[in-house]
Write a protein that holds these residues in place. Structure first.
Motif, short mmCIF file in Angstrom:
data_model
loop_
_atom_site.label_atom_id
_atom_site.label_comp_id
_atom_site.label_asym_id
_atom_site.label_seq_id
_atom_site.Cartn_x
_atom_site.Cartn_y
_atom_site.Cartn_z
N ASP A 302 -1.22 -26.74 -77.94
CA ASP A 302 -2.73 -26.93 -77.86
C ASP A 302 -2.65 -27.00 -76.05
OD1 ASP A 302 -3.82 -25.78 -80.24
OD2 ASP A 302 -4.76 -27.38 -80.26
N VAL A 303 -2.06 -27.95 -75.86
CA VAL A 303 -2.13 -28.12 -74.57
C VAL A 303 -1.23 -27.83 -73.49
CG1 VAL A 303 -0.88 -30.23 -72.88
CG2 VAL A 303 -1.82 -31.06 -75.10
N PHE A 304 0.24 -26.44 -74.43
CA PHE A 304 0.75 -26.32 -73.48
C PHE A 304 0.15 -24.80 -73.23
CE2 PHE A 304 4.37 -22.60 -72.70
CZ PHE A 304 4.77 -23.26 -72.17
N ASP A 305 -0.76 -24.20 -74.18
CA ASP A 305 -1.44 -23.25 -74.06
C ASP A 305 -2.24 -23.44 -72.96
OD1 ASP A 305 -2.28 -20.29 -74.57
OD2 ASP A 305 -3.95 -21.02 -75.30
N LYS A 306 -2.68 -23.93 -73.17
CA LYS A 306 -4.18 -24.63 -71.45
C LYS A 306 -3.41 -24.26 -70.49
CE LYS A 306 -5.32 -28.75 -70.88
NZ LYS A 306 -6.29 -30.18 -71.25
N GLU A 307 -2.11 -24.95 -70.19
CA GLU A 307 -1.60 -24.62 -68.97
C GLU A 307 -1.07 -24.42 -68.65
OE1 GLU A 307 -1.40 -27.82 -66.71
OE2 GLU A 307 -3.14 -29.15 -68.33
N ALA A 308 -0.75 -23.20 -69.54
CA ALA A 308 -0.30 -22.19 -69.02
C ALA A 308 -1.09 -21.09 -68.30
CB ALA A 308 1.23 -21.80 -70.87
N LYS A 309 -2.22 -21.03 -69.11
CA LYS A 309 -3.90 -19.94 -68.20
C LYS A 309 -3.74 -20.58 -67.47
CE LYS A 309 -5.19 -19.22 -73.64
NZ LYS A 309 -6.52 -19.59 -74.02
N LEU A 310 -3.46 -21.36 -66.51
CA LEU A 310 -4.19 -22.08 -65.29
C LEU A 310 -2.84 -21.13 -64.11
CD1 LEU A 310 -4.67 -25.89 -65.46
CD2 LEU A 310 -6.16 -23.65 -65.30
N ILE A 311 -1.21 -20.72 -65.12
CA ILE A 311 -0.48 -20.00 -63.82
C ILE A 311 -0.66 -18.69 -63.89
CG2 ILE A 311 1.90 -19.64 -63.53
CD1 ILE A 311 2.33 -22.29 -65.58
N ASN A 312 -1.44 -18.20 -62.79
CA ASN A 312 -1.83 -16.81 -62.47
C ASN A 312 -0.91 -16.25 -62.78
OD1 ASN A 312 -4.72 -17.40 -62.76
ND2 ASN A 312 -4.65 -17.73 -60.36
N GLY A 313 -1.14 -15.13 -63.07
CA GLY A 313 0.13 -13.44 -63.68
C GLY A 313 1.77 -13.44 -64.15
N ALA A 314 2.02 -14.43 -64.83
CA ALA A 314 2.90 -15.58 -65.94
C ALA A 314 3.28 -14.00 -66.24
CB ALA A 314 3.03 -15.87 -65.78
N LYS A 315 4.26 -13.43 -66.20
CA LYS A 315 5.02 -12.45 -67.45
C LYS A 315 5.48 -12.99 -68.92
CE LYS A 315 3.19 -8.74 -64.31
NZ LYS A 315 4.54 -7.23 -63.44
N TRP A 316 6.07 -13.98 -67.44
CA TRP A 316 7.37 -14.45 -69.72
C TRP A 316 7.25 -15.81 -69.97
CZ3 TRP A 316 10.96 -10.45 -70.48
CH2 TRP A 316 10.90 -9.70 -69.58
N LEU A 317 7.61 -15.71 -70.93
CA LEU A 317 7.64 -17.68 -71.62
C LEU A 317 9.24 -17.93 -72.02
CD1 LEU A 317 6.81 -19.97 -73.12
CD2 LEU A 317 5.83 -18.90 -75.18
N ALA A 318 9.71 -18.49 -70.85
CA ALA A 318 11.42 -19.41 -71.66
C ALA A 318 11.07 -19.92 -72.34
CB ALA A 318 11.60 -19.34 -70.53
N GLN A 319 12.56 -20.33 -73.28
CA GLN A 319 13.12 -21.33 -74.05
C GLN A 319 13.97 -21.95 -73.99
OE1 GLN A 319 11.92 -21.13 -78.11
NE2 GLN A 319 11.67 -22.92 -78.81
N GLY A 320 14.46 -22.81 -73.67
CA GLY A 320 15.63 -23.08 -74.15
C GLY A 320 15.99 -23.76 -75.12
N THR A 321 17.20 -23.56 -76.50
CA THR A 321 16.80 -24.39 -77.45
C THR A 321 18.58 -24.08 -77.78
OG1 THR A 321 16.06 -24.06 -80.16
CG2 THR A 321 16.82 -22.53 -79.11
#
Length: 331
Positions: A302-321
């Motif tokens: 929920d927190v990550f989704d809220k913050e991500a929506k504040l970044i305009n024009g982002a097209k990619w989600l990255a993950q390090g695992t």
């Protein structure tokens, strides 16, 4: 271009160790699950079959079609992999009189076989299986034995196919790395020219080609995996990488600010989000550990989704695992 080794995973606890030993030989390898092998086999120079907690004699045996590999590419079966090659190619695997687990010594070695080049009789190996190969396929020959395991290793005549019922990847197999070297370099003719630096350079170029000038969002945990992903992405796309580091209130004292400072010192474009009170309030009176895990996971999303929506024009989600997570996610 580096020459690659394919490791087919049948669920062994030692599969990651096989990959580590291969890379220690400066050879690039990839692990893929036996039941989700979506790769171009032609891009690999050799194949290794891992061990498994399953039995080839069981109705629940894990099956894989070897027709495009066996006799086509150099193939090494380890433990379950060796038993699978034998059992389904005219040989016979039976239950051992007792589970064979622990140290053993190769009492007989065929030193004329290239797999055992440089090894001496008596070398220590590590066994971990409850089945054993009773009969080899008609076109196979035994190339190593222990006092308790007659067919500890075999090769198939006129094919670059080998099976070993012990684990060369573990520390207790004293000459295990030499066996892998013999198979990969001497038998498979793979050039040992891969390094982590080469991997880094190639990965950065691939990111640039794939992402271009797009924006990427990455969640940082403060751990090694997400940090490595962030550094590689940063080298590829610079400030177009937007990192989010969430304080869930469960970090050590002053860790949030300390880690945030380190990220900023690396030049990363990172936003620290302190939601410790939000997380702690949600966890109030939650006692069950599994329920706590679910609460924390949902709150983070929920927190990550809220913050991500504040970044305009982002097209990619990255993950390090870590690698095992990748394997488990696709198997």
């Amino acid at each position: 271009m580096e020459e690659k080794v394919l490791i087919i995973d049948f669920g062994s606890q030692y599969t990651q160790l096989i990959a580590r030993r291969v890379r220690e030989l400066f050879i690039y390898c990839e692990i893929h699950p036996y039941n989700n092998l979506k790769v171009d086999l032609n891009s690999f120079k050799a194949v290794i079959l891992s061990g498994s907690p399953f039995s080839v004699r069981s109705e629940d045996a894990l099956h894989f079609d070897l027709s495009k590999i066996k006799g086509v590419k150099p193939l090494l079966g380890v433990c379950y992999g060796a038993q699978y090659i034998a059992h389904f190619n005219g040989g016979k695997v039976i239950a051992s009189n007792k589970r064979e687990y622990g140290r053993a010594n190769l009492s007989e070695i065929d030193n004329t076989d290239p797999l055992f080049k440089g090894l001496k009789t008596g070398t220590q190996v590590w066994m971990s299986h409850s089945d054993t190969i009773e009969d080899l396929p008609l076109n196979a020959k035994c190339i190593a034995s222990t006092n308790d395991v007659k067919n500890a290793s075999f090769s198939i005549i006129d094919e670059l196919v080998y099976g070993i019922q012990f684990h060369p990847e573990v520390y207790h197999s004293v000459d295990g790395k030499q066996i892998l070297k013999n198979f990969l370099i001497n038998i498979s003719n793979i050039k040992p020219n891969w390094t982590p630096d080469l991997f880094s350079t190639k990965t950065i170029l691939q990111i640039k080609k794939t992402v271009g000038s797009d924006k990427v969002i990455l969640g940082l945990s403060g751990g090694v995996d997400s940090t490595v992903a962030a550094v590689l992405l940063h080298k590829a796309i610079g400030s177009n990488l937007h990192c989010i580091f969430v304080n869930n209130g469960l970090l050590r004292k002053n860790e949030f600010q300390s880690v945030l400072n380190q990220y900023e010192g690396m030049g990363l474009n990172v936003k620290g989000v302190n939601e410790s009170k939000y997380f702690i309030d949600l966890l109030l009176n939650v006692k069950d550990p599994e329920e706590k895990r679910k609460v924390i996971g949902k709150a983070f999303i929920d927190v990550f989704d809220k913050e991500a929506k504040l970044i305009n024009g982002a097209k990619w989600l990255a993950q390090g695992t870590i690698y095992p997570d990748v394997i488990e996610s696709i198997s």
